[in-house]
Design an enzyme around this catalytic site. Sequence first.
Site, PDB file in Angstrom:
ATOM      1  N   HIS A   1     -11.583  -4.176   9.602  1.00 15.62           N
ATOM      2  CA  HIS A   1     -12.137  -3.883   8.272  1.00 15.62           C
ATOM      3  C   HIS A   1     -13.417  -3.053   8.316  1.00 15.62           C
ATOM      4  CE1 HIS A   1      -9.326  -6.938   6.913  1.00 15.62           C
ATOM      5  NE2 HIS A   1      -9.611  -6.632   5.675  1.00 15.62           N
TER       6      HIS A   1
ATOM      7  N   GLU B   1       0.805  -1.223   0.000  1.00 14.99           N
ATOM      8  CA  GLU B   1       0.000   0.000   0.000  1.00 14.99           C
ATOM      9  C   GLU B   1       0.834   1.268   0.000  1.00 14.99           C
ATOM     10  OE1 GLU B   1      -0.829  -2.654   1.863  1.00 14.99           O
ATOM     11  OE2 GLU B   1      -2.838  -3.180   1.152  1.00 14.99           O
TER      12      GLU B   1
END
Lengths: 325, 328
Positions: free
Chosen positions: B129, B60
């Site tokens: 999440h 990322e």
Amino acid sequence: MQTRLRMVLPDQELLKLYEQMFLSREFEERCAEQYAKGHITGFLHLYSGQEAVAVGATAGLHRDDYILSAYREHAQAIVRGADPRRVMAELFGKATGICKGKGGSMHLFDPSLNFMGGYAIVGGQFPISVGLAFSAKYRGEDRISACFFGDGAVNQGTFHESLNWAQLWQLPVLFICENNFYGIGTEVHRSSALASIHKRTCGYDIPSEKVDGMDVIAVYKAVKYAAEKVRESGRPYFIEATTYRFRGHSMADPAKYRSVAEHEVWKARDPLPNFAKQLLEEGIATQAQLESIEARCRQTVDEAVTFAEESPWPEDSSVYEDIYV
Amino acid sequence: MAEMTYRDALNLALKEEMRRDPSVFVLGEDVALYEGSFKVTRGLLAEFGEERVKDTPISENTIIGVSVGAAMGGLRPVAELMTVNFALLAMDQIVNHMGKIRSMFGGQTFLPMTIRMPGGGGSQLAAQHSQSLETYFMHCPGMHVLYPATPADAKGLLKSAIRDNNPVIFLEHELLYNSKGEVPDDPEFLVPIGRAEVKRPGDQVTIIAYARMTILALQAADELAGEGISCEVVDLRSLAPLDMETFLSSVRATGRVVVVEECWRTCGLGGEIASRIYDACFDVLQAPVKRVSGLDVPMPYSRKIEKICIPQVEDIKGAVRDVVSGRY
């Protein structure tokens, strides 16, 4: 032996390498003086000792190639062509600085020279250099991205992510590790499981080599060869240049973690007097010619200091400028 | 006008902008062959090819760093981070690099890049999440932060983000992808950055919300109308820059405010908005600014208790009744 240097480059180019190294050293030593006087503040990481890397490498690249570096980057910027007056003014925090006094010592930048920045988060420049290489490939431009970094940066995640990425996407990135053996005060064996840094690229199948970073001609030849490889193949290449900084990590660091004996060994390998000696021995320059080069460099740095001193401070209103387009 | 989902509106925005400008390219984990974890990039690889639709490694920080470099080199990257939660791995490139480069280099470059990030809670994805991290980005100068509630805004804002010459954090709510709405067909339809919208007019209470909270606020307003309470719903759309003018003028008219935020309450954007309201129009307030916020807890998995942690329509209605009745 007499023709060794001339086999590599014409006389004028050889003298230019000497001039660039001398200018870099002179600039850094004057920075130290100006820091002591309180004219330069904040962090100041000097390059003295490592000049052969910036100078040799820059000479081996094309003018259109991107250069990125870390926070010890004055020499890379100046050798690429940045105006020493504007670099010094930046260090003084003046409005005439190369980044208008917003960046300081660690954040020099001049896109007109394809000098794409000094970055002060260790390893931050890796992915950015990959992105610039991608843009060059995407736009069909004939240029590569040369990314300088220290031995301390190779344990950051971005190092591994970027090596993998550059090879995966087949991007023209030349990674140039300036291994001066210390990440601040931590010697490379105390931070890296494999201290022979150029061997680390085998995990990404990127060709690499190690070069004597105290020898400007060796660096020049290695980078020129590597840059051509990168250009031809469109793939990354990796150079580890072993070198030494003669000063501490920054002005705040007296470098007591290094022995006097070690320092003496490296001092004897100082690229400036050694290259000067070679130029004299091979009849490329006379003592008088070298002295005239040195005088010119001192004058350039004198002018840079005067320019910085006499330049205005940034306006208070400038804090809101240049953040958004 | 055509009715389409929030997902398809985003997809259309990407396609239109890629057709319009060859310097626009898309990169991210699983965006090409797999067509995106939420299928927002469906059909892009087929139409634009491998050169412009790029699968990336799971790296990322480097996805963002590569985007920064590509933007500096003259391209217009649209990066997808699979979810906002993974942006935490990229905060060095987002905050230390993307947000600083233009300023610290004295305005000599600019970064025309967009980072798309699905986020928000409510799908029983548990603590790692389900986060709403919008304030993390709002806190940092040097970037815009957008978070649309409707398909039309999703399309118009994403197109504006891609055309904008500043870095843009573009948040998408995972529970809105299937929501439907009318979307203008015009490929030049743009929603300006920095402009909130009054999504429902009213005169007793201003509800300030964004993204999925706007949808809940509209439902609450509908139901409260049946109780004789008239709510004006202001959808922020742009979290940075904040459109103070639009929400302050609504507050000046109603004198009562409820701010709805999905993020954690502590240092949540509701606190910032309340503070700005107090500074600008303390004199017109007839009640304290009331906040409806996500609970300050890591999100639990079980749907029974997850619900407690995310603002619900009933919570918004309760807050509105409180400020109207003086029970605060």
